[in-house]
Design a protein around this motif. Structure first.
Motif, PDB file in Angstrom:
ATOM      1  N   LEU A 160     -13.810  -7.855  10.478  1.00  0.00           N
ATOM      2  CA  LEU A 160     -12.738  -8.455  11.817  1.00  0.00           C
ATOM      3  C   LEU A 160     -13.209  -7.918  12.855  1.00  0.00           C
ATOM      4  O   LEU A 160     -13.171  -6.600  13.141  1.00  0.00           O
ATOM      5  N   HIS A 161     -13.299  -8.560  13.702  1.00  0.00           N
ATOM      6  CA  HIS A 161     -13.801  -8.514  15.504  1.00  0.00           C
ATOM      7  C   HIS A 161     -12.652  -8.946  16.419  1.00  0.00           C
ATOM      8  O   HIS A 161     -12.770 -10.362  16.549  1.00  0.00           O
ATOM      9  N   LEU A 162     -11.995  -8.210  16.710  1.00  0.00           N
ATOM     10  CA  LEU A 162     -10.626  -8.417  17.581  1.00  0.00           C
ATOM     11  C   LEU A 162     -11.110  -8.636  19.437  1.00  0.00           C
ATOM     12  O   LEU A 162     -11.125  -7.513  19.211  1.00  0.00           O
ATOM     13  N   ALA A 204      -6.766  -9.806  23.956  1.00  0.00           N
ATOM     14  CA  ALA A 204      -5.866  -8.542  24.430  1.00  0.00           C
ATOM     15  C   ALA A 204      -4.391  -8.098  23.654  1.00  0.00           C
ATOM     16  O   ALA A 204      -4.613  -8.379  22.600  1.00  0.00           O
ATOM     17  N   ASP A 205      -4.165  -6.932  23.862  1.00  0.00           N
ATOM     18  CA  ASP A 205      -2.871  -6.173  22.921  1.00  0.00           C
ATOM     19  C   ASP A 205      -3.561  -5.711  21.532  1.00  0.00           C
ATOM     20  O   ASP A 205      -2.516  -6.074  21.049  1.00  0.00           O
ATOM     21  N   PRO A 206      -4.888  -5.175  21.424  1.00  0.00           N
ATOM     22  CA  PRO A 206      -4.836  -4.831  20.003  1.00  0.00           C
ATOM     23  C   PRO A 206      -4.099  -3.037  19.765  1.00  0.00           C
ATOM     24  O   PRO A 206      -4.390  -2.739  18.182  1.00  0.00           O
ATOM     25  N   THR A 218     -12.438  -3.998  13.985  1.00  0.00           N
ATOM     26  CA  THR A 218     -12.683  -3.792  14.911  1.00  0.00           C
ATOM     27  C   THR A 218     -12.222  -4.052  16.621  1.00  0.00           C
ATOM     28  O   THR A 218     -11.759  -5.801  16.701  1.00  0.00           O
ATOM     29  N   PHE A 219     -11.687  -3.567  17.470  1.00  0.00           N
ATOM     30  CA  PHE A 219     -11.222  -3.994  18.711  1.00  0.00           C
ATOM     31  C   PHE A 219     -11.433  -3.229  19.523  1.00  0.00           C
ATOM     32  O   PHE A 219     -12.740  -2.422  19.807  1.00  0.00           O
ATOM     33  N   HIS A 220     -12.150  -3.855  20.829  1.00  0.00           N
ATOM     34  CA  HIS A 220     -12.333  -3.834  21.927  1.00  0.00           C
ATOM     35  C   HIS A 220     -11.683  -2.602  22.800  1.00  0.00           C
ATOM     36  O   HIS A 220     -10.828  -2.565  22.951  1.00  0.00           O
TER      37      HIS A 220
END
Length: 223
Positions: A64-66, A69-71, A87-89
């Motif tokens: 998953l590539h998120l 906002a608000d990970p 994966t988050f930013h």
């Protein structure tokens, strides 16, 4: 485990027939799933119900590539679904190391992503908390964009960091990856490659094999 991983992005797949599309990419290492919320990026794709459905197909591990906002709140909830990797930013996160810990606590691999304009220095001190670093090679938000070679120095920095620290972190690239660009990314240090249009627009099994071979050749040449 191979040192080259090909992960087709299902953003380029036929959304009306995911079961069939997963069968077409059965030789891939994982399926890359882009989750966009129309806040962090100007596009809206799929949320938790769709991810749960994809996970229930049990065809391939889900990466998953998120792009959301608000990970801090949402990333662990996606990990709870039993997916392989979340994966988050970095740019959207308040407490990246805590998010990574919470993702891992659910049994998923923890990944962090950098937009093209975000320097490696912003993640360097935290990288030990992660299993994967995603260097975006296009601006996140839409598929089919042109590969940005100017992101390669950042990838080389990440590779050098991994060598210095004896780290087994996966270095992933996403955006404009095709037979024309995968060699450049492999030589710069990538080992995990997300490709969407390049895989789904033709014969996926043959294209996955071709990308894998090209990446392997260029990685070996770089070493």
């Amino acid at each position: 485990m191979t040192d080259v991983r090909i992960q087709p992005s299902i953003l380029a797949a036929d959304f009306a027939n995911f079961a069939h599309e997963f069968d077409r990419i059965a030789t891939a290492d994982a399926a890359h799933v882009d989750v966009m919320d129309n806040h962090f990026v100007p596009n809206l794709t799929m949320g938790q119900p769709m991810v749960e459905r994809l996970q229930s197909l049990n065809k391939l591990p889900l990466d998953l590539h998120l792009m959301i906002a608000d990970p801090d709140r949402w990333a662990p909830q996606f990990a709870e679904m039993g997916v392989f990797s979340v994966t988050f930013h970095l740019e959207a996160a308040t407490a990246p190391a805590t998010i990574a810990r919470n993702i891992r606590a659910q049994g998923a691999r923890a990944g962090v992503a950098l937009r093209p304009g975000t320097p490696f220095a912003q993640i360097e001190e935290l990288l030990e908390h992660f299993d994967q670093l995603l260097i975006m090679t296009v601006e996140p938000g839409f598929g089919g964009q042109k590969f940005m070679p100017e992101t390669m120095p950042k990838l080389r920095q990440a590779r050098e960091w991994a060598k210095r620290h004896g780290s087994e972190i996966w270095l992933q690239v996403d955006g404009g990856i095709s037979a024309d660009t995968i060699g450049m990314a492999a030589e710069a240090g990538a080992d995990t490659f997300v490709a969407g249009s390049a895989v789904f627009r033709g014969e996926p099994e043959a294209e996955i094999a071709r990308l894998r071979q090209l990446a392997t050749e260029h990685r070996h040449a770089a070493h």
